[in-house]
Design a protein around this motif. Structure first.
Motif, short mmCIF file in Angstrom:
data_model
loop_
_atom_site.label_atom_id
_atom_site.label_comp_id
_atom_site.label_asym_id
_atom_site.label_seq_id
_atom_site.Cartn_x
_atom_site.Cartn_y
_atom_site.Cartn_z
N ASP A 167 0.88 -1.17 0.00
CA ASP A 167 0.00 0.00 0.00
C ASP A 167 0.91 1.22 0.00
N ASN A 169 0.53 4.37 0.66
CA ASN A 169 0.38 5.08 1.94
C ASN A 169 1.37 6.23 2.09
N THR A 198 -4.11 5.39 -3.59
CA THR A 198 -5.09 6.34 -4.10
C THR A 198 -4.54 6.98 -5.37
N GLY A 247 -7.63 3.40 -5.40
CA GLY A 247 -8.75 3.85 -4.59
C GLY A 247 -9.14 5.27 -4.95
N GLY A 287 -8.92 3.37 3.94
CA GLY A 287 -8.07 2.76 2.92
C GLY A 287 -7.57 1.39 3.35
N CYS A 316 -14.51 -0.64 2.56
CA CYS A 316 -14.07 0.75 2.69
C CYS A 316 -15.25 1.65 3.06
#
Length: 348
Positions: A167, A169, A198, A247, A287, A316
Motif C-alpha cells: 500500500d 500510503n 489512491t 482507490g 483505505g 471501505c
C-alpha cells in the motif's frame, strides 16, 4: 477459519482523540484507542475469518501489553511482536466536522518501531506457514532503519514464496530522514505482486497524471479509459505486479464522501460502484479496510476479481460508519453491501 495466513508489518500506535469533536486546545481529556495502517489491515482480515498476524516492535510495559491484548481480542496473532525500545508511538487525532478538516499530530520519533534495525526479526521463522506478506509506505517513511527492515522483509517474503502486497500510503509529514520516497519505494515496488494506492499517491510516487474523480452522487461514472491507460503504464513499469488497485475518493465535506475504485489485472480494468457515504463517522482506516477487503477477495476468491474489488470497496464504505481505526464488520455484512444492500434498514 481459513488456513491462509496473512502477515502484516508496521507500527501500531496509541491514538488519542478529543471527545465530541473538540479541538485540541479545548479538550481536557482524550479517548484512547489503538491503530496503525498495517494493524488495521490485520484486524479487518481477522474479522473476515482469515488468520492474520502483525509484526512490529513494542516496549515491554503495561501500555504495550494493553495494545497486544486489544489485537488478540480481535483474533490477530501477536507472536511476531518484538519487545524492544522504550516507548509506543502516539498520534493525536482532531476529528473533522463539516468544512473543518481533521488534524493529526504524530509523536512517534524514537518509538520502539522507529528504532528497529535489520537482523532483529527472524523473518524465515515468522513466514513459515504464511501465504501473504503486506507492507506499506508508512513503514519505509518512519526512519531509515525501518525502511531497511522493510526491504529485508520483502526479500525474505519473496524467498519464502509469499504473495507480496504494497500500500503506497504516502504521508508527506513522515519523510524526514533525507531520502525521497520515490528512491525508497520504487525498488521495493518492483518486487511486489499487488499494489494498492489512491490516485493522488500514484501521481506523487510515480509522477503519472490520473483522471479526476469528481463524483457528487452514486450515479457518477468514472473515467475508466483513463484509469485503464494509467494502470497499463504502471503494469509496464512493474511487470512482476499482477494486480493494480486505485482507490478513488471525492470529499464534498468532512462528513460526506464519495468512494469507488478500480482493479487492473491481466490487461483488463475492472471498476466498482460509487458509494455515497453521508454521514461519515470516522474516515481513518478506510483505505486499510479497502486493502483488507481486496486481500480477502484475492486470497479466498482468486477466480473472481470483480468480487474482490466489490468486496474491498464495500469494506471501505462501511469503515466510514464506525469510530476508531479498526473496521468492525464480518464477511457477511460486507458481502451484503457489495451485492447491493444499501438501505440502512434495521436487520431483524
Amino acid at each position: 477459519m481459513s488456513t491462509a495466513k496473512i502477515i502484516t508489518f508496521g507500527e501500531i500506535m496509541l491514538r488519542l482523540t478529543p471527545p465530541d469533536y473538540l479541538r485540541f486546545p479545548q479538550s481536557r481529556s482524550f479517548q484512547a484507542s489503538f491503530g496503525g495502517s498495517e494493524a488495521n489491515v490485520a484486524v479487518s482480515l481477522a474479522n473476515f475469518g482469515l488468520r492474520s498476524a502483525l509484526i512490529t516492535a513494542l516496549p515491554n510495559n503495561r501500555i504495550a501489553q494493553a495494545c497486544i491484548d486489544d489485537l488478540q481480542s480481535y483474533g490477530v496473532e501477536t507472536d511476531g511482536i518484538l519487545h524492544s525500545g522504550n516507548r509506543i508511538g502516539l498520534y493525536y487525532m482532531e476529528e473533522a466536522a463539516s468544512m473543518r478538516s481533521s488534524q493529526v499530530v504524530y509523536d512517534r520519533s524514537g518509538s520502539s518501531f522507529s528504532t528497529l534495525q535489520p537482523g532483529m526479526i527472524d523473518w524465515k521463522r515468522l513466514f513459515e506457514g504464511a501465504s501473504w506478506f503486506h507492507w506499506s509506505g508508512i513503514s519505509t517513511a518512519v526512519s531509515a532503519s525501518t525502511a531497511a527492515v522493510c526491504a529485508e522483509a520483502v526479500e525474505a517474503a519473496r524467498a519464502a514464496g509469499l504473495v507480496v502486497s504494497c500500500d503506497l500510503n504516502y504521508r508527506k509529514n513522515l519523510w524526514k530522514y533525507g531520502r525521497k520516497p520515490q528512491d525508497v519505494l520504487i525498488p521495493l515496488m518492483e518486487q511486489c505482486d499487488v499494489f494498492f494506492g489512491t490516485d493522488d499517491e500514484y501521481e506523487t510516487i510515480l509522477q503519472l497524471p490520473l483522471p479526476r474523480f469528481d463524483a457528487r452522487d452514486a450515479v457518477y461514472e468514472p473515467d475508466t479509459k483513463g484509469y485503464e491507460e494509467v494502470s497499463r503504464r504502471i503494469s509496464e513499469q512493474f511487470p512482476r505486479c499482477r494486480a493494480i488497485v486505485i482507490g478513488l475518493r471525492n470529499v464534498l465535506s468532512a462528513n460526506h464522501h464519495l468512494i469507488s475504485g478500480t482493479l487492473y489485472t491481466g490487461g483488463k480494468l475492472l471498476s466498482t460502484r460509487v458509494y455515497d457515504v453521508d454521514h461519515v463517522v470516522d474516515c481513518v482506516g478506510v483505505g486499510d479496510a479497502f486493502v483488507a477487503g481486496l486481500i480477502y477477495g484475492l486470497s479466498e476468491h482468486a477466480g473472481d476479481m470483480q468480487f474482490a474489488l466489490d468486496f474491498g470497496a464495500a469494506a471501505c464504505a462501511l469503515k466510514n460508519t464506525v469510530p476508531g481505526d479498526y473496521n468492525q464488520f464480518p464477511v457477511e455484512e460486507v458481502a451484503a453491501l457489495a451485492r447491493g444492500s444499501v438501505s440502512g434498514r434495521i436487520a431483524r
